[in-house]
Each structure stands twice: as structure tokens, then as C-alpha cells.
Design a protein around this motif. Structure first.
Motif, short mmCIF file in Angstrom:
data_model
loop_
_atom_site.label_atom_id
_atom_site.label_comp_id
_atom_site.label_asym_id
_atom_site.label_seq_id
_atom_site.Cartn_x
_atom_site.Cartn_y
_atom_site.Cartn_z
N VAL A 99 3.52 -3.34 13.65
CA VAL A 99 2.54 -2.48 14.31
C VAL A 99 1.79 -3.23 15.39
CG1 VAL A 99 0.50 -1.03 13.98
CG2 VAL A 99 2.24 -1.16 12.18
N ARG A 100 1.71 -2.62 16.54
CA ARG A 100 0.80 -3.13 17.56
C ARG A 100 -0.54 -2.45 17.32
NH1 ARG A 100 0.75 -6.12 21.87
NH2 ARG A 100 3.01 -6.31 21.98
N GLN A 101 -1.55 -3.25 17.02
CA GLN A 101 -2.87 -2.72 16.69
C GLN A 101 -3.87 -3.12 17.75
OE1 GLN A 101 -3.54 -4.50 12.85
NE2 GLN A 101 -4.16 -6.47 13.72
N SER A 102 -5.00 -2.43 17.74
CA SER A 102 -6.02 -2.72 18.74
C SER A 102 -7.25 -3.37 18.14
CB SER A 102 -6.44 -1.43 19.46
OG SER A 102 -6.96 -0.50 18.52
N TYR A 103 -7.31 -3.46 16.82
CA TYR A 103 -8.46 -4.04 16.14
C TYR A 103 -8.00 -4.63 14.81
CZ TYR A 103 -12.99 -4.42 13.88
OH TYR A 103 -14.10 -4.90 13.25
N PRO A 104 -8.47 -5.78 14.38
CA PRO A 104 -9.53 -6.58 15.00
C PRO A 104 -9.09 -7.36 16.23
CG PRO A 104 -8.72 -7.67 13.05
CD PRO A 104 -8.03 -6.34 13.11
N ASN A 105 -7.78 -7.49 16.41
CA ASN A 105 -7.25 -8.13 17.62
C ASN A 105 -6.17 -7.24 18.20
OD1 ASN A 105 -8.70 -10.72 17.39
ND2 ASN A 105 -7.42 -10.99 15.58
N TYR A 106 -5.98 -7.35 19.49
CA TYR A 106 -4.88 -6.62 20.13
C TYR A 106 -3.64 -7.48 19.95
CZ TYR A 106 -2.35 -3.73 23.45
OH TYR A 106 -1.45 -2.89 24.04
N ASP A 107 -2.90 -7.20 18.88
CA ASP A 107 -1.73 -8.01 18.59
C ASP A 107 -0.74 -7.21 17.75
OD1 ASP A 107 -3.35 -10.03 15.95
OD2 ASP A 107 -2.94 -7.89 16.13
N VAL A 108 0.35 -7.86 17.38
CA VAL A 108 1.38 -7.23 16.57
C VAL A 108 1.35 -7.86 15.18
CG1 VAL A 108 3.86 -6.83 16.32
CG2 VAL A 108 2.80 -6.77 18.59
N ARG A 109 1.26 -7.01 14.18
CA ARG A 109 1.20 -7.48 12.80
C ARG A 109 2.23 -6.74 11.95
NH1 ARG A 109 -3.66 -10.13 11.21
NH2 ARG A 109 -4.34 -11.30 13.06
N ASP A 110 2.58 -7.37 10.87
CA ASP A 110 3.54 -6.83 9.92
C ASP A 110 2.78 -6.29 8.71
OD1 ASP A 110 5.76 -7.83 7.50
OD2 ASP A 110 6.45 -6.65 9.20
N TYR A 111 2.99 -5.03 8.37
CA TYR A 111 2.27 -4.42 7.25
C TYR A 111 3.23 -3.85 6.22
CZ TYR A 111 -2.09 -4.63 9.87
OH TYR A 111 -3.20 -5.07 10.54
N TRP A 112 2.76 -3.86 4.97
CA TRP A 112 3.49 -3.27 3.84
C TRP A 112 2.64 -2.19 3.17
CZ3 TRP A 112 8.44 -4.42 2.27
CH2 TRP A 112 9.04 -5.55 2.82
N GLY A 113 3.30 -1.17 2.67
CA GLY A 113 2.63 -0.20 1.84
C GLY A 113 2.57 -0.66 0.41
N GLN A 114 1.97 0.15 -0.45
CA GLN A 114 1.77 -0.23 -1.84
C GLN A 114 2.97 0.12 -2.72
OE1 GLN A 114 0.74 2.58 -0.58
NE2 GLN A 114 1.30 4.08 -2.13
N GLY A 115 3.87 0.94 -2.20
CA GLY A 115 5.08 1.30 -2.93
C GLY A 115 4.95 2.63 -3.66
N THR A 116 6.09 3.27 -3.85
CA THR A 116 6.17 4.51 -4.61
C THR A 116 7.38 4.44 -5.53
OG1 THR A 116 6.17 6.94 -4.47
CG2 THR A 116 7.47 5.76 -2.82
N GLN A 117 7.21 4.84 -6.76
CA GLN A 117 8.28 4.71 -7.75
C GLN A 117 9.26 5.86 -7.64
OE1 GLN A 117 8.82 2.28 -10.36
NE2 GLN A 117 10.75 3.39 -10.51
N VAL A 118 10.53 5.52 -7.62
CA VAL A 118 11.60 6.51 -7.68
C VAL A 118 12.42 6.22 -8.93
CG1 VAL A 118 13.73 7.32 -6.62
CG2 VAL A 118 11.71 6.87 -5.20
N THR A 119 12.54 7.21 -9.78
CA THR A 119 13.32 7.07 -11.01
C THR A 119 14.39 8.16 -11.03
OG1 THR A 119 11.41 6.17 -12.18
CG2 THR A 119 13.24 6.96 -13.51
#
Length: 122
Positions: A99-119
Motif C-alpha cells: 500500500v502506498r499510504q499518506s500517513y504517517p509517512n508518504y511511503d509504501v508499506r506491506d500490510y497483513w490482515g488478521q485472517g479468516t477461517q475457512v473450514t
């Protein structure tokens, strides 16, 4: 900061379908590559599918022809349509986004979600 929230997991019979969603929120300028990963108990996390900003897609061999990844850039949301589910698809599914974000810095960061279970029940 950016948050990724997955939803749509659950319990389904073999042969059934589920649609996962990954919604991004926060100070987002743009979302580049997004990937869906999964991790089954006792196994390493594996890449399931990816999609670029221009909707170029790629899939793990194990899900080709059954899963479809798509995105709605206006909603900052990526989907994973899973059809013909098998018991071996059982795992926690995570989305990952560059993701290119604008706050707290204008930069590119890698993010993960918390996950969802599939059974998938046989």
C-alpha cells in the motif's frame, strides 16, 4: 496507518463455495499488489493468488480453475471467490497488500490482515 480486514470465511461442505473479502481502510493513496495466502494447521503459509493494480492475476496450481481473485479499486477491496472447495482448502486465509499510504509517512508499506477461517467439511 492502514488496516486490512478479511471477511467471508466459514464452514462449508466439500464442493461448496465461499467468497472472501479483504477491505482496506486508512490513509491510502493506492493499493498495488494484493495477495491471498493461507495457512493450515502445522503447515507453512502459502500463496494462493495475487492480483496487481491493473488486475493481472496469478494462482497457485492447487487452486487454478476453482478460485478467482478480483478487486474493486474504488472500494479498496479485493475478493477471493472459491468454488468447488475441498477439505484440503481448510486453512486460515490472510490478505496481504502493498500500500502506498499518506500517513504517517508518504511511503509504501506491506500490510497483513488478521485472517479468516475457512473450514471445508468432507
Amino acid at each position: 496507518q492502514v488496516q486490512l480486514v478479511e471477511s467471508g470465511g466459514g464452514l462449508v461442505q466439500a464442493g461448496g463455495s465461499l467468497r472472501l473479502s479483504c477491505a482496506a481502510s486508512g490513509r491510502i493513496v493506492s493499493i498495488n499488489v494484493v495477495g491471498w495466502y493461507r495457512q493450515a494447521p502445522g503447515k507453512q503459509r502459502e500463496l494462493v493468488a495475487t492480483i496487481t493494480r491493473v488486475a493481472s492475476t496469478d494462482y497457485a496450481d492447487s487452486v487454478k480453475g476453482r478460485f478467482t481473485i478480483s478487486r474493486d479499486n474504488a472500494k479498496n477491496t479485493v475478493y477471493l471467490q472459491m468454488n468447488s472447495l475441498k477439505p484440503e482448502d481448510t486453512a486460515v486465509y490472510y490478505c496481504n497488500a502493498l500500500v502506498r499510504q499518506s500517513y504517517p509517512n508518504y511511503d509504501v508499506r506491506d500490510y497483513w490482515g488478521q485472517g479468516t477461517q475457512v473450514t471445508v467439511d468432507s
